[in-house]
Motif scaffolding. Sequence first.
Motif, PDB file in Angstrom:
ATOM      1  N   UNK A 280       0.842  -1.197   0.000  1.00  0.00           N
ATOM      2  CA  UNK A 280       0.000   0.000   0.000  1.00  0.00           C
ATOM      3  C   UNK A 280       0.877   1.247   0.000  1.00  0.00           C
ATOM      4  N   UNK A 281       0.726   2.087  -1.057  1.00  0.00           N
ATOM      5  CA  UNK A 281       1.521   3.307  -1.198  1.00  0.00           C
ATOM      6  C   UNK A 281       0.917   4.100  -2.364  1.00  0.00           C
ATOM      7  N   UNK A 282       0.689   5.406  -2.228  1.00  0.00           N
ATOM      8  CA  UNK A 282       1.018   6.199  -1.105  1.00  0.00           C
ATOM      9  C   UNK A 282      -0.217   6.964  -0.621  1.00  0.00           C
ATOM     10  N   UNK A 283      -0.044   7.531   0.552  1.00  0.00           N
ATOM     11  CA  UNK A 283      -1.102   8.273   1.203  1.00  0.00           C
ATOM     12  C   UNK A 283      -1.294   9.672   0.620  1.00  0.00           C
ATOM     13  N   UNK A 284      -0.219  10.271   0.096  1.00  0.00           N
ATOM     14  CA  UNK A 284      -0.331  11.638  -0.430  1.00  0.00           C
ATOM     15  C   UNK A 284       0.070  11.768  -1.896  1.00  0.00           C
ATOM     16  N   UNK A 285       0.727  10.775  -2.466  1.00  0.00           N
ATOM     17  CA  UNK A 285       1.139  10.872  -3.862  1.00  0.00           C
ATOM     18  C   UNK A 285       1.430   9.473  -4.405  1.00  0.00           C
ATOM     19  N   UNK A 286       1.167   9.318  -5.700  1.00  0.00           N
ATOM     20  CA  UNK A 286       1.400   8.049  -6.390  1.00  0.00           C
ATOM     21  C   UNK A 286       2.080   8.320  -7.727  1.00  0.00           C
ATOM     22  N   UNK A 287       2.609   7.262  -8.320  1.00  0.00           N
ATOM     23  CA  UNK A 287       3.237   7.382  -9.634  1.00  0.00           C
ATOM     24  C   UNK A 287       2.179   7.470 -10.729  1.00  0.00           C
ATOM     25  N   UNK A 288       2.605   7.921 -11.894  1.00  0.00           N
ATOM     26  CA  UNK A 288       1.724   7.892 -13.050  1.00  0.00           C
ATOM     27  C   UNK A 288       1.516   6.443 -13.488  1.00  0.00           C
ATOM     28  N   UNK A 289       0.321   6.098 -13.957  1.00  0.00           N
ATOM     29  CA  UNK A 289       0.066   4.710 -14.388  1.00  0.00           C
ATOM     30  C   UNK A 289       1.073   4.267 -15.451  1.00  0.00           C
ATOM     31  N   UNK A 290       1.513   3.027 -15.320  1.00  0.00           N
ATOM     32  CA  UNK A 290       2.484   2.465 -16.251  1.00  0.00           C
ATOM     33  C   UNK A 290       2.386   0.945 -16.204  1.00  0.00           C
ATOM     34  N   UNK A 291       2.948   0.308 -17.177  1.00  0.00           N
ATOM     35  CA  UNK A 291       3.057  -1.140 -17.184  1.00  0.00           C
ATOM     36  C   UNK A 291       4.295  -1.549 -16.388  1.00  0.00           C
ATOM     37  N   UNK A 292       4.139  -2.516 -15.522  1.00  0.00           N
ATOM     38  CA  UNK A 292       5.284  -3.021 -14.767  1.00  0.00           C
ATOM     39  C   UNK A 292       5.083  -4.507 -14.494  1.00  0.00           C
ATOM     40  N   UNK A 293       6.060  -5.304 -14.871  1.00  0.00           N
ATOM     41  CA  UNK A 293       5.951  -6.753 -14.712  1.00  0.00           C
ATOM     42  C   UNK A 293       6.075  -7.147 -13.249  1.00  0.00           C
ATOM     43  N   UNK A 294       5.209  -8.043 -12.813  1.00  0.00           N
ATOM     44  CA  UNK A 294       5.304  -8.705 -11.518  1.00  0.00           C
ATOM     45  C   UNK A 294       4.659 -10.073 -11.681  1.00  0.00           C
ATOM     46  N   UNK A 295       5.487 -11.078 -11.827  1.00  0.00           N
ATOM     47  CA  UNK A 295       4.981 -12.422 -12.097  1.00  0.00           C
ATOM     48  C   UNK A 295       4.233 -13.031 -10.917  1.00  0.00           C
ATOM     49  N   UNK A 296       4.308 -12.384  -9.750  1.00  0.00           N
ATOM     50  CA  UNK A 296       3.601 -12.873  -8.568  1.00  0.00           C
ATOM     51  C   UNK A 296       2.346 -12.056  -8.264  1.00  0.00           C
ATOM     52  N   UNK A 297       2.036 -11.100  -9.115  1.00  0.00           N
ATOM     53  CA  UNK A 297       0.911 -10.206  -8.854  1.00  0.00           C
ATOM     54  C   UNK A 297      -0.423 -10.933  -8.973  1.00  0.00           C
ATOM     55  N   UNK A 298      -1.333 -10.558  -8.053  1.00  0.00           N
ATOM     56  CA  UNK A 298      -2.720 -11.035  -8.090  1.00  0.00           C
ATOM     57  C   UNK A 298      -3.614  -9.805  -8.213  1.00  0.00           C
ATOM     58  N   UNK A 299      -4.375  -9.698  -9.287  1.00  0.00           N
ATOM     59  CA  UNK A 299      -5.266  -8.556  -9.446  1.00  0.00           C
ATOM     60  C   UNK A 299      -4.585  -7.371 -10.087  1.00  0.00           C
TER      61      UNK A 299
END
Length: 340
Positions: A280-299
Amino acid sequence: MKKTAFLSLLLGTALAACRTPKTETASSDRQKPITTIAFGSCSHQKRPTPLWDDIVAQKPDVWIWLGDNIYGDSESMDTLKAKYEKQKANPGYAQLRQSTKIIGIWDDHDYGVNDGGKEYPRRKESQQLLLDFLDVPANDPLRKQEGAYSAHVYGPKGQRVKVILLDGRYFRDPLKTENKINVPDPSGDILGEAQWQWLERQLTNSDADVHVIGCGIQFLANDHIYEKWGNFPTARQRLLALLGKTKPKGAILISGDRHMAEVSKTSVPGLGYDLYDITSSGLTHVSKPREETNNLRVGPVIFELNYGHFTINWNEKPLTVTARINGDNQATYLTQEIRF
């Protein structure tokens, strides 16, 4: 021995016992079971904070800071202190402090230096400021401990939660880089031997039914180039092997740092259930949407301001924890049922 002297001796012994420092946990409340935990990271003290009213409305039993609790980035303790004070004075956060148990750990920006580890020269002083921010009493053993790691136990036996917060900064070896890109360093460590031994004691024969294990950086996601446990693959494998060896009930990992939210999942030999890392991140700012690989990601990946939320469903068999990534205006962006 005279009766008065004997009574004085008994009283002195009792008082000494009361003063005996707790070395294994920073806090313990074993009376009432807890059912809700909220957590988050990356809160810049100068930015708008639209989520505190949403978090307060959830009425969590515990709030967990997961690092970058301020953006300090300084070797001046006066600078860090002023930024902590500004964060603490935030009206929304002040309201949460009045209604909820607050615990936490740091990451790099509140530690004092971006991507920093044990090479940061003011880590001892910085640790005291973190503990001040978390309202840790002046006589608490954490004040004398090297490193800000801690454990917290809530609820009676049969409905007991242990929160274990790992310090991924104080003892961490410097990152290994090539062409300014982080690369794995099998010889490097994150926790340091004293913290490893402490962690094993916390997990071995623990009578908790749920174990929430938190650290500033991601435990499981291993495909991106940023900070992660995977920068130190030997340490990452040691952690997973320790979980498989000690077999704690209901272990869930939580992390921050990434300016986005996601859920990762893996299987650990010997553990007997899937292991999740809720980022969980972040409370006041987040990155711009982008594609990022995570082979363990769910959802999905969440690029909205967010905080994490657990509901422990004590009456369900098997025990179930409902993990959510929530946002502003009572939004829910992701829900994951975790069964043990």
